[in-house]
Scaffold this motif. Structure first.
Motif, PDB file in Angstrom:
ATOM      1  N   LEU A  40       0.822  -1.206   0.000  1.00 40.27           N
ATOM      2  CA  LEU A  40       0.000   0.000   0.000  1.00 40.27           C
ATOM      3  C   LEU A  40       0.861   1.263   0.000  1.00 40.27           C
ATOM      4  O   LEU A  40       0.519   2.252  -0.641  1.00 40.27           O
ATOM      5  CB  LEU A  40      -0.965  -0.013   1.181  1.00 40.27           C
ATOM      6  CG  LEU A  40      -2.059  -1.086   1.096  1.00 40.27           C
ATOM      7  CD1 LEU A  40      -2.855  -1.163   2.394  1.00 40.27           C
ATOM      8  CD2 LEU A  40      -2.975  -0.835  -0.086  1.00 40.27           C
ATOM      9  N   PHE A  44       1.873   1.858  -3.416  1.00 43.04           N
ATOM     10  CA  PHE A  44       0.740   2.326  -4.213  1.00 43.04           C
ATOM     11  C   PHE A  44       0.557   3.838  -4.045  1.00 43.04           C
ATOM     12  O   PHE A  44       0.329   4.566  -5.006  1.00 43.04           O
ATOM     13  CB  PHE A  44      -0.548   1.597  -3.794  1.00 43.04           C
ATOM     14  CG  PHE A  44      -1.803   2.187  -4.361  1.00 43.04           C
ATOM     15  CD1 PHE A  44      -2.132   2.010  -5.694  1.00 43.04           C
ATOM     16  CD2 PHE A  44      -2.656   2.939  -3.559  1.00 43.04           C
ATOM     17  CE1 PHE A  44      -3.289   2.566  -6.228  1.00 43.04           C
ATOM     18  CE2 PHE A  44      -3.817   3.497  -4.087  1.00 43.04           C
ATOM     19  CZ  PHE A  44      -4.132   3.309  -5.421  1.00 43.04           C
ATOM     20  N   LYS A  47      -3.872   9.921  -2.868  1.00 40.76           N
ATOM     21  CA  LYS A  47      -4.762   8.765  -3.029  1.00 40.76           C
ATOM     22  C   LYS A  47      -5.725   8.755  -1.854  1.00 40.76           C
ATOM     23  O   LYS A  47      -5.356   9.042  -0.718  1.00 40.76           O
ATOM     24  CB  LYS A  47      -3.963   7.466  -3.049  1.00 40.76           C
ATOM     25  CG  LYS A  47      -2.817   7.442  -4.025  1.00 40.76           C
ATOM     26  CD  LYS A  47      -3.257   7.087  -5.395  1.00 40.76           C
ATOM     27  CE  LYS A  47      -2.015   6.944  -6.243  1.00 40.76           C
ATOM     28  NZ  LYS A  47      -2.101   6.557  -7.523  1.00 40.76           N
ATOM     29  N   LYS A  81      -8.005   2.386  -1.729  1.00 38.42           N
ATOM     30  CA  LYS A  81      -7.481   1.338  -2.601  1.00 38.42           C
ATOM     31  C   LYS A  81      -8.352   0.106  -2.449  1.00 38.42           C
ATOM     32  O   LYS A  81      -8.679  -0.306  -1.335  1.00 38.42           O
ATOM     33  CB  LYS A  81      -6.031   1.012  -2.217  1.00 38.42           C
ATOM     34  CG  LYS A  81      -5.443  -0.215  -2.878  1.00 38.42           C
ATOM     35  CD  LYS A  81      -4.978   0.091  -4.272  1.00 38.42           C
ATOM     36  CE  LYS A  81      -4.180  -1.072  -4.844  1.00 38.42           C
ATOM     37  NZ  LYS A  81      -4.675  -1.552  -6.092  1.00 38.42           N
ATOM     38  N   TYR A  95     -12.556  -1.949   0.250  1.00 40.23           N
ATOM     39  CA  TYR A  95     -11.695  -0.776   0.126  1.00 40.23           C
ATOM     40  C   TYR A  95     -11.033  -0.470   1.462  1.00 40.23           C
ATOM     41  O   TYR A  95     -11.655  -0.581   2.514  1.00 40.23           O
ATOM     42  CB  TYR A  95     -12.503   0.454  -0.307  1.00 40.23           C
ATOM     43  CG  TYR A  95     -12.879   0.441  -1.761  1.00 40.23           C
ATOM     44  CD1 TYR A  95     -12.006   0.950  -2.721  1.00 40.23           C
ATOM     45  CD2 TYR A  95     -14.096  -0.083  -2.183  1.00 40.23           C
ATOM     46  CE1 TYR A  95     -12.344   0.944  -4.063  1.00 40.23           C
ATOM     47  CE2 TYR A  95     -14.439  -0.100  -3.528  1.00 40.23           C
ATOM     48  CZ  TYR A  95     -13.556   0.414  -4.464  1.00 40.23           C
ATOM     49  OH  TYR A  95     -13.884   0.394  -5.787  1.00 40.23           O
TER      50      TYR A  95
END
Length: 181
Positions: free
Chosen positions: A88, A91, A124, A127, A137
Motif C-alpha cells: 500500500l 501504491f 490517493k 485502494k 476498500y
C-alpha cells in the motif's frame, strides 16, 4: 525553524533565491532528527527538504518528494501485515517504514506507514483490495496534512486557487476529496 528544531549547536540558514533555503547543521544527529520529523511547515505551507549529496547544486535539486505518515483504515482483520503495508505504501508513493509498535493497542484498528510522496500528484483516497474473492476498500488518512486542494487533491494550494478548477471557468459544487483525508 531554528527555534522549532532545537538543534544542539544551531543551524545556519541561508536564502538562495527562487524560494529556496540552505540549512546547514553542525551535527549530523540534528540534521537526521529534522529529516526524520518531516513533514515540516511554515505558515501552513509544506517545507520540502532534501539532504544534499556532495557536488549537488541546491538550486537544481527537484524539490518534489517529501515523507508523510498515513493511517490505513478499514483493513480486514487478518490482513494486518508489514507485507500489505509495503504494497500500500508503494501504491501511494514510495514505502519508507512500517509502524507496528502500537498495533492492537488502545483500539487502534489501522495500519500506520511512512512513505515518500510526489507533491505534484493528487493524494490517493482509497485502494480496492481482494479478500477471499470479495472486493473491499481501505481508506487513507494522512497525518499532519495542511494546505490541500479538495478539488484536484494536490498539496500546496486550496480549492480557491486551484488552476484545474479555474480552467473550467465555472463554479464546482462537487469536490473530489473531503475532510476524511
Amino acid at each position: 525553524m531554528a527555534n522549532l528544531w532545537h538543534s544542539v549547536r544551531g543551524v545556519q540558514i541561508r536564502y538562495l533565491g527562487e524560494k529556496r533555503f540552505l540549512f546547514q547543521f553542525y551535527y549530523v544527529m540534528d540534521m537526521d532528527r529534522v529529516l526524520k520529523g518531516s513533514p515540516w511547515t511554515i505558515n501552513n505551507h509544506l517545507l520540502v527538504l532534501h539532504k544534499l549529496q556532495w557536488g549537488e547544486d541546491p538550486l537544481k535539486v527537484p524539490l518534489i518528494l517529501t515523507p508523510f505518515w498515513v493511517q490505513i483504515h478499514d483493513v480486514p482483520i487478518g490482513l494486518f501485515s508489514k507485507n500489505l503495508a509495503v504494497q500500500l505504501g508503494n501504491f501511494i508513493g514510495k514505502f519508507i517504514e512500517y509502524d507496528g509498535s502500537n498495533l492492537g493497542k488502545e483500539n487502534r484498528n489501522y495500519i500506520r506507514i511512512r512513505f515518500q510522496i510526489d507533491v505534484r500528484r493528487p493524494l490517493k483516497r482509497k485502494k480496492q483490495i481482494m479478500l477471499c474473492g470479495n472486493c473491499t476498500y481501505v481508506r487513507f488518512k494522512y497525518e499532519r496534512l495542511l494546505l490541500f486542494c479538495f478539488y484536484c487533491g494536490c498539496l500546496g494550494h486550496n480549492d480557491s486557487f486551484c488552476e484545474a478548477k479555474m480552467a473550467l471557468g465555472v463554479e464546482i459544487n462537487e469536490m473530489g476529496w473531503d475532510l476524511s483525508l
